[in-house]
Scaffold this active site. Structure first.
Site, PDB file in Angstrom:
ATOM      1  N   GLU A   1      40.821  -3.535 -48.717  1.00  0.00           N
ATOM      2  CA  GLU A   1      39.868  -2.422 -48.611  1.00  0.00           C
ATOM      3  C   GLU A   1      40.282  -1.543 -47.437  1.00  0.00           C
ATOM      4  OE1 GLU A   1      37.333   0.387 -48.547  1.00  0.00           O
ATOM      5  OE2 GLU A   1      37.242  -1.024 -50.234  1.00  0.00           O
ATOM      6  N   GLN A   2      40.440  -0.245 -47.706  1.00  0.00           N
ATOM      7  CA  GLN A   2      40.915   0.643 -46.643  1.00  0.00           C
ATOM      8  C   GLN A   2      39.868   0.923 -45.569  1.00  0.00           C
ATOM      9  OE1 GLN A   2      42.099   4.490 -48.064  1.00  0.00           O
ATOM     10  NE2 GLN A   2      40.244   4.787 -49.273  1.00  0.00           N
TER      11      GLN A   2
ATOM     12  N   ARG B   1      22.196   0.949 -53.715  1.00  0.00           N
ATOM     13  CA  ARG B   1      23.606   0.563 -53.802  1.00  0.00           C
ATOM     14  C   ARG B   1      24.030  -0.301 -52.605  1.00  0.00           C
ATOM     15  NH1 ARG B   1      28.321   2.521 -56.401  1.00  0.00           N
ATOM     16  NH2 ARG B   1      27.047   4.018 -57.532  1.00  0.00           N
TER      17      ARG B   1
ATOM     18  N   TYR C   1      13.258   7.264 -58.436  1.00  0.00           N
ATOM     19  CA  TYR C   1      12.687   5.945 -58.668  1.00  0.00           C
ATOM     20  C   TYR C   1      12.673   5.179 -57.349  1.00  0.00           C
ATOM     21  CZ  TYR C   1      17.742   5.080 -59.252  1.00  0.00           C
ATOM     22  OH  TYR C   1      19.111   5.055 -59.104  1.00  0.00           O
TER      23      TYR C   1
ATOM     24  N   ASP D   1      36.075   3.099 -62.204  1.00  0.00           N
ATOM     25  CA  ASP D   1      36.363   4.527 -62.138  1.00  0.00           C
ATOM     26  C   ASP D   1      37.850   4.825 -62.079  1.00  0.00           C
ATOM     27  OD1 ASP D   1      33.740   5.260 -62.278  1.00  0.00           O
ATOM     28  OD2 ASP D   1      33.517   5.769 -60.164  1.00  0.00           O
TER      29      ASP D   1
END
Length: 396
Positions: free
Chosen positions: A28-29, A101, A213, A292
């Site tokens: 992970e960068q 998230r 929401y 993605d």
């Protein structure tokens, strides 16, 4: 196994691979895993997968179970249709959840940290990789210099602007979709009581729509506005102001309740929406794309994270069943996933067009949804929400 990217897709892939007996290194960068971002919808296909990975107890304290998706007309403020979601467990065998998230990222990160077969290396940016008959060699750069490691396979979950995708030969840049998304979080106590209910509110207007929401067990309200726009900056967290947004969100076209809600946050973040052309195959030798990086989704079906989560399970399943031929395993993964993600991409794009209709076309859309009713509308998504990993795997 080497996984590039410690987002939702990458960490889910790492957990799924570890549960299938593989040792996994995640690159992970970012220097640390940020618990930031907007709310996210975990439809039953995604929630089921996370529960099956053992994350249910970690996630339940943070989720909200929406009773329904409530669709409203932007100008009138009247309800068009209400799609029932509260009984998703009875219908699909898994709940429909909404969550921040950051809470999902934290749960995945904590689970990975406790897994003896997962090593997460932060501050490591992949620079290149080479596939060979016995696997893959990955080069990355961190604070201590260049790092090289060989692995059985590479799963690249490095997002829309994927470096791995370009390394696999798919160099066409993402396409700007002509839309900007604006997001904010506000304390639930700062909004009207009817807007704190455990519902997903979707307001449909001309050239824009609004979704809001509750998240964090109802303490915060997640607000997202998507507008037609020409701004196409990269990234997904450009600071913006209420004044910027209100230029696209006139009180003339939005009911007082919606306009009042959008005026609550002073500070917003915005990001331009992009997509890519579908790929026939997103693997090459012992390397494959995920989420993605392989098939970015416009957010009009709330399935971007769900598709990455599904990808992770299928990729791990294929590698577990064909550990002696990782190239075949990853070709199978791509072939198994292709038709489904293409369909989701198409439906998301169509929803984006429908959501922003105005005038007579918008009135006809509303009348059609009202005539269908919520239960019949939900049935149209049974194929999506009732997904389970395939029992048999073959290249088609």
């Amino acid at each position: 196994m080497i996984v590039v990217g410690a987002g939702i897709g990458g960490l889910t892939a790492a957990l799924a691979l570890a549960r299938n007996g593989f040792r996994v290194t995640v690159l992970e960068q970012a220097e640390r895993l940020e618990e930031t971002g907007a709310g996210i919808q975990l439809s039953p296909n995604a929630a089921r997968t996370l529960i099956d990975l053992g994350l249910g107890d970690r996630l339940r304290p943070h989720v909200v179970v929406p009773a329904a998706l409530r669709v409203l007309g932007a100008r009138s403020g009247r309800e068009i249709v209400r799609m029932p979601l509260g009984e998703a467990t009875q219908r699909y065998g898994s709940p429909y959840w909404i969550i921040h998230r950051g809470d999902l990222q934290a749960a995945l990160g904590a689970a990975a940290a406790q897994e003896i077969d997962i090593s997460v290396k932060l501050g490591m940016r992949m620079e290149d990789f080479v596939t060979h008959p016995n696997g893959v060699t990955v080069s990355a750069r961190g604070r201590t210099g260049l790092w090289d490691e060989r692995g059985m396979a590479l799963i690249a979950a490095d997002g829309l602007w994927s470096l791995a995708r370009a390394r696999l030969g798919f160099k066409e840049p993402p396409r700007f979709a002509g839309r900007t998304a604006w997001r904010a979080l506000v304390p639930a106590k700062d909004v009207a009581p009817e807007l704190r209910e455990p519902l997903i509110h979707l307001w449909l207007g001309r050239d824009a729509h609004l979704v809001h929401y509750p998240v964090q067990a109802g303490r915060l309200i997640n607000i997202v506005v998507i507008t037609t726009d020409s701004w196409s900056g990269p990234g997904w967290s450009e600071p913006a102001s209420r004044v910027d947004l209100l230029r696209h969100f006139s009180a003339r076209y939005w009911a007082p309740q919606a306009h009042s809600l959008v005026r609550v946050p002073e500070a917003w973040l915005k990001w331009a929406l992009y997509d890519r052309r579908p790929l026939m195959n997103w693997s090459h030798g012992a390397a494959a794309l995920l989420g993605d990086a392989a098939h970015p989704m416009l957010p009009f079906l709330a399935q971007g994270a769900a598709m990455a989560i599904e990808d992770a399970i299928v990729a791990a399943q294929c590698l577990a069943r064909m550990p002696d031929d990782t190239a075949l395993a990853l070709r199978t993964y791509s072939a198994v996933r292709r038709a489904r993600v293409w369909k989701v991409q198409r439906m998301a794009a169509r929803n984006g067009e429908r959501y922003h209709l105005g005038g007579v076309a918008g009135m006809l859309r509303n009348a059609t949804m009202r005539a269908m009713g919520g239960e019949r509308l939900l049935r149209r998504y049974d194929w999506l929400y009732d997904w389970r990993p395939p029992a048999a795997l073959s290249i088609t």
